[in-house]
Design a protein around this motif. Structure first.
Motif, PDB file in Angstrom:
ATOM      1  N   GLY A 123       0.712  -1.165   0.165  1.00 62.46           N
ATOM      2  CA  GLY A 123       0.151   0.003   0.085  1.00 62.46           C
ATOM      3  C   GLY A 123       0.843   0.948   0.428  1.00 62.46           C
ATOM      4  O   GLY A 123       1.540   1.472  -1.401  1.00 62.46           O
ATOM      5  N   ILE A 124       0.509   2.049   1.266  1.00 60.44           N
ATOM      6  CA  ILE A 124       1.252   3.397   0.789  1.00 60.44           C
ATOM      7  C   ILE A 124       1.633   3.332   2.328  1.00 60.44           C
ATOM      8  O   ILE A 124       0.841   3.577   3.488  1.00 60.44           O
ATOM      9  CB  ILE A 124       0.364   4.752   0.413  1.00 60.44           C
ATOM     10  N   THR A 125       2.651   4.225   2.604  1.00 55.17           N
ATOM     11  CA  THR A 125       3.836   4.295   4.046  1.00 55.17           C
ATOM     12  C   THR A 125       4.641   5.900   3.959  1.00 55.17           C
ATOM     13  O   THR A 125       4.440   6.365   2.726  1.00 55.17           O
ATOM     14  CB  THR A 125       4.752   3.582   3.760  1.00 55.17           C
ATOM     15  N   GLN A 126       4.438   6.237   5.082  1.00 54.31           N
ATOM     16  CA  GLN A 126       4.985   7.545   5.435  1.00 54.31           C
ATOM     17  C   GLN A 126       5.816   7.637   6.737  1.00 54.31           C
ATOM     18  O   GLN A 126       5.715   6.984   7.247  1.00 54.31           O
ATOM     19  CB  GLN A 126       2.984   8.523   5.359  1.00 54.31           C
ATOM     20  N   ALA A 127       6.154   8.680   6.743  1.00 56.27           N
ATOM     21  CA  ALA A 127       7.511   8.846   7.741  1.00 56.27           C
ATOM     22  C   ALA A 127       7.775  10.088   6.885  1.00 56.27           C
ATOM     23  O   ALA A 127       8.183  10.480   6.126  1.00 56.27           O
ATOM     24  CB  ALA A 127       8.712   7.618   7.308  1.00 56.27           C
ATOM     25  N   MET A 163      12.410  20.342   6.760  1.00 53.80           N
ATOM     26  CA  MET A 163      12.008  18.986   6.954  1.00 53.80           C
ATOM     27  C   MET A 163      11.333  18.554   5.960  1.00 53.80           C
ATOM     28  O   MET A 163      11.181  18.865   5.093  1.00 53.80           O
ATOM     29  CB  MET A 163      10.555  18.999   8.140  1.00 53.80           C
ATOM     30  N   THR A 164      11.421  17.275   5.670  1.00 48.40           N
ATOM     31  CA  THR A 164      11.284  16.497   3.990  1.00 48.40           C
ATOM     32  C   THR A 164      10.337  15.112   5.088  1.00 48.40           C
ATOM     33  O   THR A 164      11.245  13.803   5.723  1.00 48.40           O
ATOM     34  CB  THR A 164      12.278  15.659   3.682  1.00 48.40           C
ATOM     35  N   LEU A 165       8.837  15.170   4.633  1.00 50.18           N
ATOM     36  CA  LEU A 165       7.998  14.022   4.960  1.00 50.18           C
ATOM     37  C   LEU A 165       8.478  13.463   3.233  1.00 50.18           C
ATOM     38  O   LEU A 165       8.126  13.769   2.370  1.00 50.18           O
ATOM     39  CB  LEU A 165       6.411  14.713   5.430  1.00 50.18           C
ATOM     40  N   ARG A 166       8.501  12.159   4.256  1.00 47.65           N
ATOM     41  CA  ARG A 166       8.959  10.954   3.133  1.00 47.65           C
ATOM     42  C   ARG A 166       6.982  10.158   2.406  1.00 47.65           C
ATOM     43  O   ARG A 166       6.032   9.985   3.880  1.00 47.65           O
ATOM     44  CB  ARG A 166       9.962  10.025   3.582  1.00 47.65           C
ATOM     45  N   CYS A 167       7.499   9.464   1.182  1.00 48.57           N
ATOM     46  CA  CYS A 167       6.123   8.978   1.163  1.00 48.57           C
ATOM     47  C   CYS A 167       5.786   7.882   0.309  1.00 48.57           C
ATOM     48  O   CYS A 167       6.983   8.359  -1.258  1.00 48.57           O
ATOM     49  CB  CYS A 167       4.605   9.601   0.652  1.00 48.57           C
ATOM     50  N   THR A 168       6.081   7.031   0.304  1.00 53.22           N
ATOM     51  CA  THR A 168       5.877   5.698  -0.829  1.00 53.22           C
ATOM     52  C   THR A 168       5.223   4.909  -0.692  1.00 53.22           C
ATOM     53  O   THR A 168       4.540   4.141   0.206  1.00 53.22           O
ATOM     54  CB  THR A 168       7.426   5.120  -0.183  1.00 53.22           C
ATOM     55  N   GLN A 169       5.178   4.233  -2.061  1.00 53.44           N
ATOM     56  CA  GLN A 169       3.605   3.906  -2.025  1.00 53.44           C
ATOM     57  C   GLN A 169       3.486   2.041  -3.298  1.00 53.44           C
ATOM     58  O   GLN A 169       4.993   2.947  -4.115  1.00 53.44           O
ATOM     59  CB  GLN A 169       2.569   4.110  -2.894  1.00 53.44           C
ATOM     60  N   ARG A 193       8.665  14.290  -8.010  1.00 55.67           N
ATOM     61  CA  ARG A 193       8.799  13.146  -8.424  1.00 55.67           C
ATOM     62  C   ARG A 193       8.765  12.591  -9.547  1.00 55.67           C
ATOM     63  O   ARG A 193       9.216  12.323 -10.513  1.00 55.67           O
ATOM     64  CB  ARG A 193       6.805  13.253  -9.227  1.00 55.67           C
ATOM     65  N   ALA A 194      10.730  12.137  -8.352  1.00 55.49           N
ATOM     66  CA  ALA A 194      11.691  11.426  -9.834  1.00 55.49           C
ATOM     67  C   ALA A 194      11.461  10.729 -10.299  1.00 55.49           C
ATOM     68  O   ALA A 194      11.480   9.657 -11.740  1.00 55.49           O
ATOM     69  CB  ALA A 194      12.425  11.753  -8.857  1.00 55.49           C
ATOM     70  N   ASN A 195      10.258   9.659  -9.834  1.00 49.14           N
ATOM     71  CA  ASN A 195       9.699   8.364  -9.703  1.00 49.14           C
ATOM     72  C   ASN A 195       8.628   8.044  -9.525  1.00 49.14           C
ATOM     73  O   ASN A 195       7.755   8.800  -8.673  1.00 49.14           O
ATOM     74  CB  ASN A 195      10.985   7.257  -9.454  1.00 49.14           C
ATOM     75  N   THR A 196       8.074   6.779  -9.880  1.00 51.87           N
ATOM     76  CA  THR A 196       6.665   6.293 -10.175  1.00 51.87           C
ATOM     77  C   THR A 196       6.067   6.425  -7.891  1.00 51.87           C
ATOM     78  O   THR A 196       4.948   6.691  -7.843  1.00 51.87           O
ATOM     79  CB  THR A 196       6.031   5.547 -10.520  1.00 51.87           C
ATOM     80  N   ASP A 197       6.923   6.066  -7.527  1.00 50.53           N
ATOM     81  CA  ASP A 197       6.880   5.131  -6.307  1.00 50.53           C
ATOM     82  C   ASP A 197       6.946   6.216  -5.374  1.00 50.53           C
ATOM     83  O   ASP A 197       6.382   6.176  -3.927  1.00 50.53           O
ATOM     84  CB  ASP A 197       8.022   3.987  -5.841  1.00 50.53           C
ATOM     85  N   ASP A 198       8.021   7.398  -5.771  1.00 48.62           N
ATOM     86  CA  ASP A 198       7.982   8.818  -3.912  1.00 48.62           C
ATOM     87  C   ASP A 198       7.755   9.736  -4.415  1.00 48.62           C
ATOM     88  O   ASP A 198       7.162  10.366  -5.767  1.00 48.62           O
ATOM     89  CB  ASP A 198       9.501   8.456  -4.684  1.00 48.62           C
ATOM     90  N   PHE A 199       7.147  10.184  -3.232  1.00 49.98           N
ATOM     91  CA  PHE A 199       6.208  11.388  -3.647  1.00 49.98           C
ATOM     92  C   PHE A 199       6.902  12.679  -2.760  1.00 49.98           C
ATOM     93  O   PHE A 199       5.947  12.671  -1.206  1.00 49.98           O
ATOM     94  CB  PHE A 199       5.520  11.763  -3.980  1.00 49.98           C
ATOM     95  N   PRO A 200       7.796  12.873  -2.026  1.00 49.52           N
ATOM     96  CA  PRO A 200       8.621  13.442  -0.883  1.00 49.52           C
ATOM     97  C   PRO A 200       7.583  14.865  -0.879  1.00 49.52           C
ATOM     98  O   PRO A 200       7.500  15.545  -1.764  1.00 49.52           O
ATOM     99  CB  PRO A 200       9.978  13.422  -0.768  1.00 49.52           C
ATOM    100  N   LEU A 201       7.808  15.342   0.523  1.00 52.42           N
ATOM    101  CA  LEU A 201       7.083  16.716   0.576  1.00 52.42           C
ATOM    102  C   LEU A 201       8.022  17.813   1.362  1.00 52.42           C
ATOM    103  O   LEU A 201       8.555  16.886   2.745  1.00 52.42           O
ATOM    104  CB  LEU A 201       5.275  16.612   1.360  1.00 52.42           C
ATOM    105  N   THR A 202       8.656  18.749   1.204  1.00 54.27           N
ATOM    106  CA  THR A 202       9.619  19.585   1.539  1.00 54.27           C
ATOM    107  C   THR A 202       8.981  21.135   1.897  1.00 54.27           C
ATOM    108  O   THR A 202       8.585  21.628   1.797  1.00 54.27           O
ATOM    109  CB  THR A 202      10.678  19.756   0.658  1.00 54.27           C
ATOM    110  N   LEU A 203       9.350  20.974   3.731  1.00 53.92           N
ATOM    111  CA  LEU A 203       9.174  22.270   4.249  1.00 53.92           C
ATOM    112  C   LEU A 203      10.441  22.978   4.032  1.00 53.92           C
ATOM    113  O   LEU A 203      11.408  22.425   5.156  1.00 53.92           O
ATOM    114  CB  LEU A 203       9.113  22.488   5.243  1.00 53.92           C
TER     115      LEU A 203
END
Lengths: 113, 109
Positions: free
Chosen positions: A3-7, A19-25, A68-78
């Motif tokens: 599924g989808i995970t966040q860290a 700060m970078t919030l990570r998201c991977t699916q 969005r460098a690849n399909t799986d990851d979508f990091p959010l940076t403050l």
């Protein structure tokens, strides 16, 4: 991963810090989204990506950036956190951007002091 | 542009019915409904599309009036498990969703 995970799950951050919030699916979904949720304001879209390599601004993009460098990851940076960015952040994905079910990650609770 | 939901909150006894409304000031091509339980992530309920098509998993009924730019979610014979906050979403830029502020539903025994 299923599924989808966040860290991280939660974070306390000093104002002014980056700060970078990570998201991977792992569902090979084309579209991904970042929302923030604040009491009484519902879910507000920050940024989205309809496919790898493209991003777009949502309702409240100021102070945030995404890639969005690849399909799986979508990091959010403050880049420089401010107290008004204290919120719960949800990442979501959908098979395609057009009128499909969105799957949400478990969220990241961020506190900026 | 956020759609407007009503009511903001509703309390029901088990077995009672409720209707949650969602309206938009702009033309709608689809309306999406999600439910969020306390401390959890939102979960998809259904999509209503212009022309009458619906996609969803739950046995929940809803309507979509394209002319009035409105949708309603019908929760009949409510169960305790229906408690949560319900969000409607409408399409914004690039098909990304703009969600309403939510309707809090509490079902009591």
């Amino acid at each position: 991963i299923a599924g989808i995970t966040q860290a991280p799950t939660s974070q306390i951050l000093a104002a002014g810090r980056r700060m970078t919030l990570r998201c991977t699916q792992d569902m090979r979904h084309n579209a991904m989204y970042w929302y923030r949720q604040d009491l009484g304001l519902g879910l507000r879209l920050i940024h989205y990506s309809n496919t790898a390599g493209t991003t777009g601004k949502g309702e409240v993009p100021d102070g945030y950036s995404v890639s969005r460098a690849n399909t799986d990851d979508f990091p959010l940076t403050l880049a420089s956190a401010v107290p008004s960015q204290t919120s719960v952040y949800f990442c979501a994905s959908s098979e395609t951007s057009e009128r499909n079910e969105q799957f949400f990650g478990p969220g990241t609770r961020l506190t900026v002091l | 542009q956020q759609p407007v939901q009503s009511p903001q909150a509703v309390i029901l006894r088990e077995g009672e019915d409720a209707v949650i409304n969602c309206s938009s000031s702009k033309a709608l091509y689809s309306v999406h409904w999600y439910r969020q339980k306390h401390g959890e992530a939102p979960v998809f309920l259904m999509i209503l599309l212009k022309g009458g098509e619906q996609k969803g998993h739950e046995k929940i009924s809803a309507s979509f009036n394209e002319k009035k730019q409105q949708s309603s979610l019908y929760l009949t014979a409510s169960q305790l498990s229906y408690s949560g906050t319900y969000f409607c979403g409408t399409e914004g830029t690039g098909y990304a969703l703009n969600f309403g502020k939510g309707t809090s539903l509490l079902v009591t025994p």
